[in-house]
Motif scaffolding. Structure first.
Motif, PDB file in Angstrom:
ATOM      1  N   ALA A 192       0.826  -1.207   0.000  1.00  0.00           N
ATOM      2  CA  ALA A 192       0.000   0.000   0.000  1.00  0.00           C
ATOM      3  C   ALA A 192       0.862   1.260   0.000  1.00  0.00           C
ATOM      4  O   ALA A 192       0.523   2.260  -0.644  1.00  0.00           O
ATOM      5  N   THR A 193       1.985   1.222   0.707  1.00  0.00           N
ATOM      6  CA  THR A 193       2.898   2.365   0.736  1.00  0.00           C
ATOM      7  C   THR A 193       3.449   2.651  -0.655  1.00  0.00           C
ATOM      8  O   THR A 193       3.540   3.809  -1.077  1.00  0.00           O
ATOM      9  N   LEU A 194       3.816   1.601  -1.374  1.00  0.00           N
ATOM     10  CA  LEU A 194       4.331   1.774  -2.732  1.00  0.00           C
ATOM     11  C   LEU A 194       3.287   2.428  -3.635  1.00  0.00           C
ATOM     12  O   LEU A 194       3.591   3.373  -4.376  1.00  0.00           O
ATOM     13  N   VAL A 195       2.051   1.956  -3.558  1.00  0.00           N
ATOM     14  CA  VAL A 195       0.991   2.508  -4.397  1.00  0.00           C
ATOM     15  C   VAL A 195       0.725   3.970  -4.042  1.00  0.00           C
ATOM     16  O   VAL A 195       0.478   4.797  -4.915  1.00  0.00           O
ATOM     17  N   SER A 196       0.799   4.306  -2.752  1.00  0.00           N
ATOM     18  CA  SER A 196       0.539   5.689  -2.334  1.00  0.00           C
ATOM     19  C   SER A 196       1.564   6.666  -2.892  1.00  0.00           C
ATOM     20  O   SER A 196       1.300   7.868  -2.985  1.00  0.00           O
ATOM     21  N   LEU A 207      -5.924  -1.234  -2.692  1.00  0.00           N
ATOM     22  CA  LEU A 207      -4.980  -2.344  -2.780  1.00  0.00           C
ATOM     23  C   LEU A 207      -4.889  -3.085  -1.448  1.00  0.00           C
ATOM     24  O   LEU A 207      -4.848  -4.318  -1.410  1.00  0.00           O
ATOM     25  N   ARG A 208      -4.860  -2.321  -0.348  1.00  0.00           N
ATOM     26  CA  ARG A 208      -4.774  -2.940   0.976  1.00  0.00           C
ATOM     27  C   ARG A 208      -5.946  -3.909   1.194  1.00  0.00           C
ATOM     28  O   ARG A 208      -5.766  -5.049   1.632  1.00  0.00           O
ATOM     29  N   LEU A 209      -7.147  -3.453   0.864  1.00  0.00           N
ATOM     30  CA  LEU A 209      -8.334  -4.290   1.053  1.00  0.00           C
ATOM     31  C   LEU A 209      -8.331  -5.485   0.105  1.00  0.00           C
ATOM     32  O   LEU A 209      -8.818  -6.567   0.452  1.00  0.00           O
ATOM     33  N   LYS A 210      -7.762  -5.299  -1.091  1.00  0.00           N
ATOM     34  CA  LYS A 210      -7.680  -6.403  -2.040  1.00  0.00           C
ATOM     35  C   LYS A 210      -6.763  -7.497  -1.514  1.00  0.00           C
ATOM     36  O   LYS A 210      -7.093  -8.696  -1.594  1.00  0.00           O
ATOM     37  N   LEU A 211      -5.613  -7.101  -0.982  1.00  0.00           N
ATOM     38  CA  LEU A 211      -4.694  -8.087  -0.420  1.00  0.00           C
ATOM     39  C   LEU A 211      -5.336  -8.815   0.755  1.00  0.00           C
ATOM     40  O   LEU A 211      -5.251 -10.049   0.862  1.00  0.00           O
ATOM     41  N   LEU A 212      -5.982  -8.069   1.630  1.00  0.00           N
ATOM     42  CA  LEU A 212      -6.624  -8.683   2.789  1.00  0.00           C
ATOM     43  C   LEU A 212      -7.728  -9.645   2.354  1.00  0.00           C
ATOM     44  O   LEU A 212      -7.923 -10.700   2.973  1.00  0.00           O
ATOM     45  N   ALA A 213      -8.448  -9.296   1.293  1.00  0.00           N
ATOM     46  CA  ALA A 213      -9.535 -10.152   0.809  1.00  0.00           C
ATOM     47  C   ALA A 213      -9.010 -11.496   0.315  1.00  0.00           C
ATOM     48  O   ALA A 213      -9.657 -12.532   0.501  1.00  0.00           O
TER      49      ALA A 213
END
Length: 343
Positions: free
Chosen positions: A91-95, A106-112
């Protein structure tokens, strides 16, 4: 006759003026710093950093990033610290390359992909941010205490007091929202109305619903997860300060010129400046260079600037590199793995 759009337009212009003033101040500080710096000496000092020393700094960064992500693991059941760190780094990279809320998506996608629902993932991510902000506002008091005990310095008292007051206010509101559903509803409604004034598309009632849903996911874990998260993030901040301290020693600034208590105390005292874009890049650096140079003397100014350059490369470029590694790990081995496999 005034139209309904005029107040919104006026607020927009006020925000633009405030941002312009802040950017002008930051620019002035950076320009003033650049004009006076011995860049040749700074570049020579950077060359003193050995490869093994850079390796040590990177290991410290990995520890810092893992601690930074630890609240995710504490507030989201079944999520390991390793996966929390992978998620946070990606998520840091995308930000860094895309505007919000791309990082949260992206964070929620990974967690899903690990079986964690969006509502729980969003609640845990929100707590991660809130605890980080509270820690950011509390650490100046520790920095001030270090400076007072070591050298009797009281100059940073107003900064520490203001930061502590804001941090305590945020903490009280968070505890009320978690412990009392009626208070949570009121806080959500007031926050929603305030947001509505800043952006007319915001629905205050929707904010209330989100606050209550957030509370339902957090209440059961708050008592044990919050103090642990705050403690881990404080250690993370100490490691952040230690990276700067090690960078100073690597470029040739000895303890006799710049003792550890001054570096760590000053860093903690001014840590709230990291709320600015790119963790206060430019503004925080100018403040620390001024403090350190005043104590060590002008003869060490180039080395001090070199150390801050090394610190910024490690703490800004380093997480981007770790983000690439995190995305590679997720795509290659973790996107369809059993959530219990990694602990």
């Amino acid at each position: 006759m005034a139209t309904a759009s005029e107040p919104s337009s006026r607020r927009t212009w006020i925000r633009r003026i405030v941002v312009a003033v802040v950017l002008a101040f930051v620019g002035y500080a950076i320009i003033g710093l650049v004009e006076k710096v011995d860049w040749a000496g700074a570049w020579e000092a950077i060359g003193h950093v050995e490869p093994w020393q850079l390796g040590v700094l990177l290991l410290m960064l990995v520890a810092r990033q893992a601690l930074n992500a630890s609240p995710l693991a504490l507030f989201i059941p079944g999520l390991s610290v390793f996966r929390a760190t992978v998620c946070d780094q990606a998520a840091t990279l995308v930000s860094l390359v895309a505007p919000p809320p791309s990082d949260m998506v992206l964070r929620l996608k990974l967690l899903a992909t690990w079986g964690i629902g969006a509502a729980l993932g969003l609640a845990g991510s929100t707590m991660n941010v809130l605890v980080f902000y509270i820690n950011r506002l509390f650490v100046p008091v520790v920095g001030l205490a270090i400076l007072i005990v070591a050298d009797g310095q009281l100059g940073g008292t107003p900064i520490a007091v203001v930061a502590l007051a804001v941090g305590l206010s945020l903490l009280v509101m968070l505890r009320l929202a978690v412990r009392d559903p009626v208070a949570a509803e009121r806080i959500g409604l007031r926050a929603g109305r305030l947001a509505h004034r800043l952006r007319s598309s915001v629905d205050p009632e929707a904010w209330v619903a989100k606050i209550l849903e957030f509370r339902s996911h957090i209440t059961g874990r708050f008592k044990h997860a919050f103090p642990r998260s705050l403690g881990l993030l404080f250690v993370m901040t100490l490691i952040d300060a230690a990276i700067l301290l090690v960078a100073l020693r690597c470029v040739g600034v000895p303890a006799s010129a710049l003792p550890a208590w001054l570096v760590i105390g000053s860093f903690l005292l001014w840590f709230p400046m990291t709320i600015m874009p790119l963790a206060g890049l430019g503004l925080l650096d100018a403040v620390l260079v001024a403090i350190f140079t005043e104590h060590a003397g002008q003869g060490y100014e180039a080395e001090i600037l070199a150390a801050l350059f090394v610190y910024r490369i490690v703490t800004l470029a380093g997480p981007a590199l770790l983000g690439l590694v995190a995305l590679g790990l997720w795509r290659g081995t973790m996107s369809s793995a059993d959530p219990a496999q990694d602990g």
